[in-house]
Scaffold this active site. Structure first.
Site, PDB file in Angstrom:
ATOM      1  N   HIS A  32      -3.716  -4.663   7.794  1.00 19.19           N
ATOM      2  CA  HIS A  32      -3.760  -3.585   8.789  1.00 19.19           C
ATOM      3  C   HIS A  32      -2.811  -3.840   9.958  1.00 19.19           C
ATOM      4  CE1 HIS A  32      -5.681   0.243   9.618  1.00 19.19           C
ATOM      5  NE2 HIS A  32      -5.223   0.025  10.819  1.00 19.19           N
ATOM      6  N   GLY A  33      -1.847  -2.941  10.072  1.00 21.47           N
ATOM      7  CA  GLY A  33      -0.918  -2.983  11.197  1.00 21.47           C
ATOM      8  C   GLY A  33       0.105  -4.105  11.122  1.00 21.47           C
ATOM      9  N   THR A  70      -8.202   3.267   8.506  1.00 15.80           N
ATOM     10  CA  THR A  70      -9.415   2.445   8.527  1.00 15.80           C
ATOM     11  C   THR A  70      -9.486   1.706   9.868  1.00 15.80           C
ATOM     12  OG1 THR A  70      -8.980   2.164   6.184  1.00 15.80           O
ATOM     13  CG2 THR A  70     -10.746   0.850   7.116  1.00 15.80           C
ATOM     14  N   ARG A  90      -6.967  12.602   1.026  1.00 18.52           N
ATOM     15  CA  ARG A  90      -5.883  13.085   1.905  1.00 18.52           C
ATOM     16  C   ARG A  90      -4.499  12.599   1.467  1.00 18.52           C
ATOM     17  NH1 ARG A  90      -7.206   9.760   7.399  1.00 18.52           N
ATOM     18  NH2 ARG A  90      -9.205  10.770   7.072  1.00 18.52           N
ATOM     19  N   ARG A 134       4.638  18.651   0.947  1.00 19.18           N
ATOM     20  CA  ARG A 134       5.188  19.811   0.232  1.00 19.18           C
ATOM     21  C   ARG A 134       4.394  20.163  -1.024  1.00 19.18           C
ATOM     22  NH1 ARG A 134      10.627  21.435   1.499  1.00 19.18           N
ATOM     23  NH2 ARG A 134      10.554  21.433   3.756  1.00 19.18           N
ATOM     24  N   HIS A 144      -5.629   3.538  -1.613  1.00 12.32           N
ATOM     25  CA  HIS A 144      -6.968   3.861  -1.108  1.00 12.32           C
ATOM     26  C   HIS A 144      -7.275   5.299  -1.499  1.00 12.32           C
ATOM     27  CE1 HIS A 144      -9.793   4.098   2.674  1.00 12.32           C
ATOM     28  NE2 HIS A 144     -10.424   4.377   1.553  1.00 12.32           N
ATOM     29  N   ASN A 193       0.858  -1.186   0.000  1.00 15.60           N
ATOM     30  CA  ASN A 193       0.000   0.000   0.000  1.00 15.60           C
ATOM     31  C   ASN A 193       0.901   1.245   0.000  1.00 15.60           C
ATOM     32  OD1 ASN A 193      -1.441   2.270   1.033  1.00 15.60           O
ATOM     33  ND2 ASN A 193      -3.092   0.899   1.608  1.00 15.60           N
ATOM     34  N   GLU A 245      -8.507   0.105  -3.171  1.00 25.73           N
ATOM     35  CA  GLU A 245      -9.267   0.126  -1.918  1.00 25.73           C
ATOM     36  C   GLU A 245     -10.250   1.274  -1.974  1.00 25.73           C
ATOM     37  OE1 GLU A 245      -7.652   0.789   2.115  1.00 25.73           O
ATOM     38  OE2 GLU A 245      -6.371  -0.877   1.554  1.00 25.73           O
ATOM     39  N   GLY A 249       1.076  -1.451   4.381  1.00 27.22           N
ATOM     40  CA  GLY A 249       1.469  -0.100   3.992  1.00 27.22           C
ATOM     41  C   GLY A 249       2.407   0.555   4.985  1.00 27.22           C
ATOM     42  N   HIS A 250       1.844   0.993   6.095  1.00 23.54           N
ATOM     43  CA  HIS A 250       2.558   1.904   6.978  1.00 23.54           C
ATOM     44  C   HIS A 250       3.924   1.385   7.415  1.00 23.54           C
ATOM     45  CE1 HIS A 250       3.472   4.132  10.684  1.00 23.54           C
ATOM     46  NE2 HIS A 250       2.999   5.151   9.977  1.00 23.54           N
ATOM     47  N   ARG A 277      -9.279   7.956  -0.920  1.00 21.44           N
ATOM     48  CA  ARG A 277     -10.277   8.325   0.099  1.00 21.44           C
ATOM     49  C   ARG A 277     -11.164   9.446  -0.414  1.00 21.44           C
ATOM     50  NH1 ARG A 277      -8.769   6.304   5.519  1.00 21.44           N
ATOM     51  NH2 ARG A 277     -10.561   7.502   6.221  1.00 21.44           N
ATOM     52  N   GLU A 302     -10.904  -9.591   3.370  1.00 24.04           N
ATOM     53  CA  GLU A 302      -9.612  -9.252   3.972  1.00 24.04           C
ATOM     54  C   GLU A 302      -9.877  -9.106   5.460  1.00 24.04           C
ATOM     55  OE1 GLU A 302      -7.301  -6.035   2.212  1.00 24.04           O
ATOM     56  OE2 GLU A 302      -6.402  -5.597   4.170  1.00 24.04           O
ATOM     57  N   ASP A 357      -0.061   4.457  -0.125  1.00 25.98           N
ATOM     58  CA  ASP A 357      -0.739   5.706   0.276  1.00 25.98           C
ATOM     59  C   ASP A 357       0.204   6.679   0.978  1.00 25.98           C
ATOM     60  OD1 ASP A 357      -3.048   4.527  -0.654  1.00 25.98           O
ATOM     61  OD2 ASP A 357      -3.914   4.171   1.330  1.00 25.98           O
ATOM     62  N   HIS A 358       1.078   6.138   1.843  1.00 25.84           N
ATOM     63  CA  HIS A 358       1.903   7.047   2.648  1.00 25.84           C
ATOM     64  C   HIS A 358       3.132   7.576   1.916  1.00 25.84           C
ATOM     65  CE1 HIS A 358      -0.946   6.851   5.721  1.00 25.84           C
ATOM     66  NE2 HIS A 358      -0.724   5.582   6.025  1.00 25.84           N
TER      67      HIS A 358
HETATM   68  N1  PXP Z   1      -5.779  -3.189   4.194  1.00 29.41           N
HETATM   69  C1  PXP Z   1      -6.767  -2.280   4.297  1.00 29.41           C
HETATM   70  C2  PXP Z   1      -8.126  -2.680   3.847  1.00 29.41           C
HETATM   71  C3  PXP Z   1      -6.513  -0.989   4.810  1.00 29.41           C
HETATM   72  O1  PXP Z   1      -7.516  -0.094   4.912  1.00 29.41           O
HETATM   73  C4  PXP Z   1      -5.196  -0.644   5.171  1.00 29.41           C
HETATM   74  C5  PXP Z   1      -4.903   0.727   5.668  1.00 29.41           C
HETATM   75  O2  PXP Z   1      -5.070   1.645   4.657  1.00 29.41           O
HETATM   76  C6  PXP Z   1      -4.205  -1.623   5.011  1.00 29.41           C
HETATM   77  C7  PXP Z   1      -4.515  -2.890   4.554  1.00 29.41           C
HETATM   78  C8  PXP Z   1      -2.770  -1.322   5.321  1.00 29.41           C
HETATM   79  O3  PXP Z   1      -2.632  -1.107   6.696  1.00 29.41           O
HETATM   80  P1  PXP Z   1      -1.206  -0.614   7.223  1.00 29.41           P
HETATM   81  O4  PXP Z   1      -0.935   0.703   6.573  1.00 29.41           O
HETATM   82  O5  PXP Z   1      -1.434  -0.510   8.693  1.00 29.41           O
HETATM   83  O6  PXP Z   1      -0.210  -1.652   6.840  1.00 29.41           O
END
Ligand code: PXP
Length: 241
Positions: free
Chosen positions: A198-199, A105, A50, A19, A44, A8, A74, A221-222, A46, A155, A10-11
Site C-alpha cells: 500500500h502506497g 483499502t 469497480r 471507456r 482485487h 497489482n 485479494e 499497484g498505483h 471488489r 501483509e 487493478d488500475h
Molecule cells: N496490498 C493490498 C492488500 C491492497 O489492498 C493494495 C491496494 O489495492 C495494495 C497492496 C496496493 O496498493 P497501491 O496501489 O497503493 O500500491
C-alpha cells in the site's frame, strides 16, 4: 534475500473501464510484466466490481496457468468472493477489509473482532492449495490474531508510512518504520511470512526495506501504473508518425 515484486493491475482495469472498451487489455499488460523481474500479478475483485470484473479473473487465471507469474487474489471476506477464489489456482489469497465508499483499502483487517469467523472462512481456501495472507496494520494484537486463525502470511499495511513520506514528516516516518519493524519481527517470530503493501513507490521503498529483514513479497499497484503512463507517453505519441 530480496523481496519478490507482485504487480497489482487493478488500475489498468480502471483506465479500461473509463471507456468500457477492451483497452488497455489486461492480458497484454501481464505479457509486459512477464518480461520484467516481477514475480506475480495481484488483483482485487471488489464487491462493487469497480475495476477488475469477474470475466477478467477467468481470463487472467487461464493465462497465468502457463506463465511463470504467480497469482495473488485479494479479497474481502464474503462467501460470494470466496467461491470465485476457490475456482482459481491462486498462489495466495490476501484478505482485506472492504467498504464500498472507500477510494482504496484504507486500513488493515480487524482480525481480533472476528477471529472465529475468519478461522473457519480461510480453511477451504487453504484446502484448495492457496495460502492465506491477512492485510493488517502494524499492530501486534492483530498479528497475534492472524497467527491464531492459522494464516500463512500477513501483509503489513504501509499506507501511513507512505503518507508520512509524501508529507516529508521525518518524525512520523521514523516512528512508523519502527512500528513496521517491530510488527514484522513479531510476525516472523510466530512463524508468519511477511509481505508489505500500500502506497509503496520506487522512492519510498529503499528507506523502509533497509530497516527490514526477510520480507517475502511487495504488492504494488498505483505507483507502478501511474508511472507507466508517464513512461509510455512518448512511445504512444510516436506511434502516430
Ligand atoms: N496490498 C493490498 C492488500 C491492497 O489492498 C493494495 C491496494 O489495492 C495494495 C497492496 C496496493 O496498493 P497501491 O496501489 O497503493 O500500491
Amino acid at each position: 534475500m530480496k523481496p519478490e515484486l507482485h504487480i497489482n493491475i487493478d488500475h489498468v482495469a480502471t483506465v479500461r473501464n473509463a471507456r468500457m472498451g477492451p483497452e488497455p487489455n489486461l492480458i497484454e499488460a501481464i505479457k509486459n510484466i512477464e518480461k520484467t523481474c516481477a514475480a506475480g500479478i495481484t488483483t482485487h475483485l471488489r464487491e462493487d466490481r469497480r475495476h477488475i470484473k469477474d470475466a477478467d479473473i477467468k481470463e487472467i487465471e487461464a493465462y497465468l496457468k502457463n506463465s511463470r507469474l504467480g497469482f495473488t487474489f485479494e479479497m474481502g471476506a464474503t462467501e460470494e468472493i470466496r467461491a470465485i477464489c476457490l475456482a482459481t489456482s491462486a498462489k495466495l489469497a490476501t484478505l482485506v477489509p472492504e467498504k464500498r465508499e472507500e477510494l482504496t483499502t484504507e486500513g488493515g483487517l480487524d482480525v481480533l473482532s472476528q477471529k472465529a469467523f475468519l478461522a473457519e472462512f480461510i480453511k477451504p481456501i487453504q484446502a484448495n492449495s492457496t495460502q492465506v495472507s491477512i492485510f493488517v496494520d502494524p499492530d501486534l494484537d492483530q498479528i497475534q490474531a492472524s497467527k491464531d486463525i492459522a494464516a500463512d502470511f500477513i501483509e503489513i499495511h504501509t499506507g501511513t508510512y507512505a503518507n508520512h513520506f509524501i508529507a516529508n514528516n521525518e518524525e512520523g516516518l521514523a516512528q512508523e518504520i519502527q512500528r513496521i519493524k517491530k510488527a514484522a519481527s513479531f510476525a516472523q517470530s510466530l512463524g508468519l511470512k511477511v509481505n508489505l503493501g500500500h502506497g509503496l513507490t520506487s522512492l519510498n521503498l529503499p528507506r523502509l526495506l533497509a530497516q527490514l529483514e526477510d520480507i517475502q513479497e511487495l504488492h504494488i499497484g498505483h505507483s507502478i501504473i501511474a508511472n507507466a503512463v508517464l513512461c509510455g507517453l512518448e512511445n504512444s505519441i510516436e506511434a502516430f508518425h
